[in-house]
Design a protein around this motif. Sequence first.
Motif, PDB file in Angstrom:
ATOM      1  N   LYS A 194      31.330  40.610  38.359  1.00 29.18           N
ATOM      2  CA  LYS A 194      32.210  40.002  37.363  1.00 29.18           C
ATOM      3  C   LYS A 194      31.571  40.021  35.979  1.00 29.18           C
ATOM      4  O   LYS A 194      32.236  40.322  34.978  1.00 29.18           O
ATOM      5  N   ALA A 227      35.956  43.283  37.379  1.00 26.86           N
ATOM      6  CA  ALA A 227      35.932  41.818  37.452  1.00 26.86           C
ATOM      7  C   ALA A 227      36.913  41.309  38.502  1.00 26.86           C
ATOM      8  O   ALA A 227      36.588  40.396  39.288  1.00 26.86           O
ATOM      9  N   GLN A 228      38.118  41.882  38.545  1.00 23.96           N
ATOM     10  CA  GLN A 228      39.112  41.457  39.525  1.00 23.96           C
ATOM     11  C   GLN A 228      38.671  41.802  40.947  1.00 23.96           C
ATOM     12  O   GLN A 228      38.815  40.989  41.874  1.00 23.96           O
ATOM     13  N   GLN A 231      35.916  39.482  42.088  1.00 22.30           N
ATOM     14  CA  GLN A 231      36.446  38.167  42.459  1.00 22.30           C
ATOM     15  C   GLN A 231      37.132  38.236  43.816  1.00 22.30           C
ATOM     16  O   GLN A 231      37.010  37.298  44.633  1.00 22.30           O
TER      17      GLN A 231
END
Length: 712
Positions: A194, A227-228, A231
Amino acid sequence: MRSTFWFLRVRGIAIGAHWSWLFIALLVVWSLAAGLFPSTYPGLPGSAYLVMAIVATVIFFVSVLLHELGHALTAQREGIEIRQITLWLLGGVAHLRGRPASAGADFRVAIAGPVVTLLLGGLFYLVMAVGRAMGWPAAVVGVADYLGRINLLLLVFNMLPALPLDGGRVLRDWLWHRQRSYLRATQWSAGVGKAFGVVLAALGVLSLFTTTGFSGIWFLVLGWFLAQAAQAEADDAVTRQSLQGLTVRDMMRPDPVTVDPDISVDRFFDTAAKARFSAFPVTEEGRLRGLVTLSQAAMVPPDQREDRTVGDIMLGRDQVPVLPAQQDAAEALELFRDDGRRAVVVDAADRVLGVLSTSDVAHTLQVRLARGLPEDPGERRRGRFLAVAIVVLALLVGGAFFYQPPVVVVSPGPAFDVSRDVTVQGRDVTQVNGRYLATTVRLEQPNAVEAAIAGVRPDREVVSASSVLPAGTSPEDYVAQQRRLYEQSRQVAAAAAARAVGLRVNVSGSGVIVAGVIPGAPAAAALRQGDVIVAVDHRDLHHTWQLQETVAARPAGTRFTLTVERGGATRQVSATSAELPRLAQGVGIGVLGQTRDLRVDLPFQVRFAQREEVGGPSAGVAYALAIADLLARKDYARGRTIAATGTIALDGSVGPVGGVAEKAVSAKEAGADLFLVPGEDAQDTAEHDPGLPVHDVRDLEQALRVVSGSSS
């Protein structure tokens, strides 16, 4: 991944491509055919570049597929089910069901893809080396070169220690092995992912304001994706940990309301109204036959509901997700990701025990998270300092690797024989006995690492991007302007060569069009793109070379009065000359100019071969030498290879150019016997021993004497 078309199956693994893959494939073909291959391997037909681009793109995506197959086939050997492989916008992804049983197994799956990429990159570099040694066509060598570099570039990127990249999975496996906690290892490596994604996105925003291309947009997209995805990895680990120790029986709604397949749709509505559910298992003698939903029943016209039965409209047994009651809860969760919102739970005799829906799973997760996550047995909290160090290193390396500062690297470009480009008609000529090489430089925008490396290499030069690309000029316009300057320089070279051998030449023009102004240059405040300079210090100005000669003949700091046509009116402005970067050609006022209404009347006809990949006026001296050798009875070349660089004026004077040290490298690699450079640039070659004789010349007459051996 729903917008996917499937085209192959390997060992039971479905392989497909997302629609975005088609977009990126076309973009790669275009960028290779229009940019990389013509600039790296000039002189080939346009159709050759297109074929090279298509072949390279196809093999590149095959390489990506082989990378993912490396993951998938290794996972199969580790006992992990592989659902599918999907190629999409940013590469490819192998969809694994479940997780490896140990850190070691996960490491073997994670490293398999990079190993395949490493082997492919090495193979392509080997093909390139063999091809160059054996003289294979430039198209074959160029494709192999690109594939070798792109595979190793992907390898470096993939091995960055940030989830969901392969390097992030390797980091997670190492932390998992040390800490004995899959959850914490995933959270740490996902945190790196992230953070790395945020850094890339920030670099994308920065690049939008400091570069001229669209790389910033790609950084934003890539950073957001990383980042997605990171996560999602962390959320998946929390979900699996929350469901640890649970089975399907623990989450399901037991004793569901079932219906008989023979009842009418109308009676089914009566049952559904009392039960207040939306889906009902269909059973016969207690065993599962299918599943019927209210939405299916509602599609039956009212006048047919007495005659139609549940068996007519239900989903059959083979269409219903079915789970055994003792199946692990985390494994059952995979079913919902693939097959919908609910599943029927049965025992070994296929009797219905309950129904499990996504809302049941969500309720279980909510309760478990409220109570607190159970820790992995034997968890060790160690290695955090090293993990933090890896995080910092990953961010620094990743940022430096992907950020493109506003600079340009000047490196040696290809050299080409200009004597093969020239055809003279209407006058007897003698064929050139040798070669006259025009030398070039390659301009590339590097990342921060490449810029640092180029800064310490003697055959590279790092300059500000603004010193190359004038303010208000797009890269496409700049290339077009350089192409026009190149074409004009060849016409002027022919005129200068004709005059050198005693022929009469008439040259005319009506001023200098300002095609661009270098940011920070003296003329930036006085001139704008589109102006036409028609006089300097009240003396008529006819062509670009006259402007250059006038300014260069006076020391830096001289103030000039320019008469300018702008918007249908004539005005006078002032500009002071200055020492500009070498790419701006020494002392000048900082404009990129083109002669308006240039006309060169020669006593013969001259045609030039097309060279779409070349721009700028620095090949003028080489063309002038080659044309003079053709026109004169004297054999100037005498079987030698003569390299030259420098602008040429109508009176034969030689002007300075940039990147002479890099051009000397090109000349040496092309087998030149001597290298002619403008007198103003002689110091550059003196500071870098090029390994071949270098002669500085002031005009074409002196250059011909040097070539003939009459003067050094």
